[in-house]
Design a protein around this motif. Structure first.
Motif, mmCIF file in Angstrom:
data_model
loop_
_atom_site.group_PDB
_atom_site.id
_atom_site.type_symbol
_atom_site.label_atom_id
_atom_site.label_comp_id
_atom_site.label_asym_id
_atom_site.label_seq_id
_atom_site.Cartn_x
_atom_site.Cartn_y
_atom_site.Cartn_z
ATOM 1 N N LEU A 220 -146.084 17.961 -74.784
ATOM 2 C CA LEU A 220 -144.710 17.350 -75.168
ATOM 3 C C LEU A 220 -144.365 15.977 -74.083
ATOM 4 C CD1 LEU A 220 -142.191 16.900 -77.004
ATOM 5 C CD2 LEU A 220 -141.051 18.668 -75.487
ATOM 6 N N VAL A 221 -144.342 14.980 -74.782
ATOM 7 C CA VAL A 221 -144.186 13.579 -74.082
ATOM 8 C C VAL A 221 -142.525 13.567 -74.281
ATOM 9 C CG1 VAL A 221 -144.527 11.406 -73.636
ATOM 10 C CG2 VAL A 221 -146.413 12.778 -74.417
ATOM 11 N N VAL A 222 -141.766 13.529 -73.072
ATOM 12 C CA VAL A 222 -140.530 13.310 -73.180
ATOM 13 C C VAL A 222 -139.980 12.149 -72.114
ATOM 14 C CG1 VAL A 222 -139.400 15.485 -74.063
ATOM 15 C CG2 VAL A 222 -139.711 15.263 -71.599
ATOM 16 N N ASP A 223 -139.225 11.361 -72.290
ATOM 17 C CA ASP A 223 -138.608 10.267 -71.722
ATOM 18 C C ASP A 223 -137.290 10.861 -70.527
ATOM 19 O OD1 ASP A 223 -137.187 8.224 -70.769
ATOM 20 O OD2 ASP A 223 -137.034 6.929 -72.609
ATOM 21 N N ALA A 224 -137.878 10.916 -69.376
ATOM 22 C CA ALA A 224 -137.017 11.311 -68.360
ATOM 23 C C ALA A 224 -135.675 10.539 -68.259
ATOM 24 C CB ALA A 224 -137.724 11.390 -67.071
ATOM 25 N N MET A 225 -135.561 9.252 -68.843
ATOM 26 C CA MET A 225 -134.443 8.490 -68.721
ATOM 27 C C MET A 225 -133.274 9.098 -69.421
ATOM 28 S SD MET A 225 -135.002 5.924 -66.460
ATOM 29 C CE MET A 225 -134.069 4.715 -67.050
ATOM 30 N N THR A 226 -133.800 9.878 -70.582
ATOM 31 C CA THR A 226 -132.515 10.497 -71.466
ATOM 32 C C THR A 226 -131.958 11.531 -71.054
ATOM 33 O OG1 THR A 226 -134.361 11.353 -72.662
ATOM 34 C CG2 THR A 226 -133.935 9.264 -73.512
ATOM 35 N N GLY A 227 -132.339 11.977 -69.584
ATOM 36 C CA GLY A 227 -131.414 13.019 -68.963
ATOM 37 C C GLY A 227 -131.467 14.413 -69.900
ATOM 38 N N GLN A 228 -130.385 15.025 -70.235
ATOM 39 C CA GLN A 228 -130.165 16.352 -70.728
ATOM 40 C C GLN A 228 -130.732 16.092 -72.178
ATOM 41 O OE1 GLN A 228 -129.547 19.505 -69.583
ATOM 42 N NE2 GLN A 228 -129.786 18.128 -67.958
ATOM 43 N N ASP A 229 -130.745 14.883 -72.927
ATOM 44 C CA ASP A 229 -131.388 15.025 -74.340
ATOM 45 C C ASP A 229 -132.606 15.312 -74.327
ATOM 46 O OD1 ASP A 229 -129.517 14.404 -76.298
ATOM 47 O OD2 ASP A 229 -129.963 12.395 -76.191
ATOM 48 N N VAL A 246 -145.323 19.666 -70.737
ATOM 49 C CA VAL A 246 -144.522 18.619 -70.765
ATOM 50 C C VAL A 246 -145.135 17.548 -69.958
ATOM 51 C CG1 VAL A 246 -142.313 17.772 -70.344
ATOM 52 C CG2 VAL A 246 -142.330 19.835 -71.358
ATOM 53 N N VAL A 247 -144.850 16.342 -70.506
ATOM 54 C CA VAL A 247 -145.214 15.058 -69.764
ATOM 55 C C VAL A 247 -144.117 14.456 -69.625
ATOM 56 C CG1 VAL A 247 -146.472 13.137 -69.282
ATOM 57 C CG2 VAL A 247 -147.596 14.866 -70.666
ATOM 58 N N LEU A 248 -143.374 14.245 -68.384
ATOM 59 C CA LEU A 248 -141.960 13.361 -68.421
ATOM 60 C C LEU A 248 -142.506 11.930 -67.911
ATOM 61 C CD1 LEU A 248 -139.766 15.407 -65.915
ATOM 62 C CD2 LEU A 248 -139.459 14.797 -68.158
ATOM 63 N N ALA A 274 -146.557 13.467 -64.923
ATOM 64 C CA ALA A 274 -145.468 12.574 -64.795
ATOM 65 C C ALA A 274 -145.972 11.259 -64.739
ATOM 66 C CB ALA A 274 -144.712 12.731 -63.403
ATOM 67 N N GLY A 275 -145.165 10.353 -65.898
ATOM 68 C CA GLY A 275 -145.684 8.994 -65.794
ATOM 69 C C GLY A 275 -144.560 7.896 -65.025
ATOM 70 N N MET A 276 -145.276 7.260 -64.096
ATOM 71 C CA MET A 276 -144.763 6.576 -63.164
ATOM 72 C C MET A 276 -144.716 5.072 -63.365
ATOM 73 S SD MET A 276 -143.688 9.003 -61.240
ATOM 74 C CE MET A 276 -143.176 8.450 -59.770
ATOM 75 N N GLY A 277 -145.190 4.466 -64.594
ATOM 76 C CA GLY A 277 -145.161 3.138 -65.014
ATOM 77 C C GLY A 277 -145.622 2.921 -66.124
ATOM 78 N N GLU A 278 -145.748 1.812 -66.560
ATOM 79 C CA GLU A 278 -146.516 1.174 -67.837
ATOM 80 C C GLU A 278 -147.951 1.172 -67.944
ATOM 81 O OE1 GLU A 278 -143.982 -1.029 -70.555
ATOM 82 O OE2 GLU A 278 -143.280 -1.969 -68.783
ATOM 83 N N LYS A 279 -148.364 1.085 -66.646
ATOM 84 C CA LYS A 279 -149.963 0.807 -66.472
ATOM 85 C C LYS A 279 -150.653 2.080 -66.774
ATOM 86 C CE LYS A 279 -149.634 -3.287 -63.341
ATOM 87 N NZ LYS A 279 -148.834 -2.864 -62.494
ATOM 88 N N ILE A 280 -151.885 1.754 -67.412
ATOM 89 C CA ILE A 280 -152.910 3.014 -67.636
ATOM 90 C C ILE A 280 -153.091 3.899 -66.708
ATOM 91 C CG2 ILE A 280 -155.050 1.830 -67.247
ATOM 92 C CD1 ILE A 280 -154.477 2.878 -70.711
#
Ligand code: GDP
Length: 297
Positions: A220-229, A246-248, A274-280
């Motif tokens: 499951l890919v979730v956007d860490a910026m969305t916090g509790q959401d 999960v991938v944050l 963890a995704g740490m930027g837009e680059k591949i």
């Protein structure tokens, strides 16, 4: 960078106790009050905070030596260990099927970074694990998602299986896995459709894809910026699909970090990457211990 606010506050609090040769019960309580506020401010789920504080207090105060002469360092060590445990303890690795190919289903809401993460993961598997993945474009609803994955595949010089946007994702998944077997790929990464909100149609379709693809891993890919959401989204997907990891994403942004700290505790699903930027190449295996040390300084 994520956690800056939290790290600063916690480190400030811990500094006060670090140098102490003696740590009294009152010191620990006072410190934990500040830690509690810092975590809440970082948007960590309140139930998670409550549990965390209780277990740190118990461990810190329960230590024999603590009662009389205890260096502050020892308390900090407990905080570090508990924070590591909270975020999952040992690093959780990606699944490997006993028989190739390993099938990975990528799920998540639109915009979370699913398509990007699918390509990043393929790159990671080839670079770090010497694997030969095949990408599957099964997000037929978001305009341009197929094209986006194909472009990323080209960039990586990696095959992307696509049947356009008029064939059902279930059929795409089925044919893709057959093709992967024929071509001896050892990983099949299926980029599924997301929507702006969780709805029944989305979940039903994902369940059907799951049934056909029999994935070894559902990430499951979730956007860490969305916090509790992000935590709520993880809970819902997990209930419906039994997510295995999960991938944050977007941990490079100025997220307060609450999601990273709460996801494992609330959903009992490990954070694997963890995704740490837009680059591949900006995808990292998630190490709870390193993350805890990063936060605590
Ligand atoms: P999808 O709708 O879930 O497939 O989302 P996309 O893969 O298209 O990603 C949405 C946006 O988030 C894109 O602009 C990505 O470049 C960006 N993105 C994805 N992962 C990360 C990340 O780890 N950090 C940052 N800063 N941006 C990311």
């Amino acid at each position: 960078m994520a956690f800056e606010g939290l790290a600063e506050r916690l480190q400030g609090t811990l500094t006060k106790i670090r140098g102490k040769g003696k740590v009294s019960e009152t010191d620990v309580k006072e410190m934990m009050r500040e830690v509690r506020l810092a975590l809440l401010e970082a948007d960590v789920n309140f139930k998670v905070v409550k549990q965390f504080i209780a277990s740190v207090k118990e461990k810190a105060l329960g230590q024999e030596v603590m009662k009389s002469l205890t260096p502050g360092q020892q308390v900090i060590k407990v905080v570090n260990e508990e924070l590591t445990a909270l975020m999952g303890g040992e690093q959780s690795k990606i699944a490997v099927a006993p028989k190739s190919p390993t099938v990975v289903m990528m799920v998540g809401l639109q915009g979370a970074g699913k398509t990007t993460t699918t390509a990043k993961l393929a790159n990671h598997l080839r670079k770090k694990h010497n694997r030969q993945p095949m990408l599957v474009a099964a997000d037929i609803y978001r305009p341009a998602a197929i094209k986006q994955l194909e472009t990323l595949g080209k960039q990586l010089n990696m095959p992307v299986f696509s049947l356009g946007d008029q064939v059902s994702p279930v059929e795409i998944a089925k044919q893709a896995i057959e093709k992967a077997k024929e071509d001896h790929h050892d990983y099949v990464l299926i980029d599924t459709a997301g929507r702006l909100h969780i709805d029944e149609t989305l979940m039903d379709e994902l369940k059907q894809v799951k049934e056909i693809a029999k994935p070894d891993e559902i990430l499951l890919v979730v956007d860490a910026m969305t916090g509790q959401d992000a935590v709520n989204v993880a809970e819902s997907f997990n209930e419906q699909l039994d997510v295995t990891g999960v991938v944050l994403t977007k941990l490079d942004g100025d997220t307060r970090g609450g999601a990273a700290i709460s996801v494992k505790a609330v959903t009992n699903t490990p954070i694997k990457f963890a995704g740490m930027g837009e680059k591949i190449d900006q995808l990292e295996p998630f190490h709870p211990d390193r993350m805890a040390s990063r936060i605590l300084g």
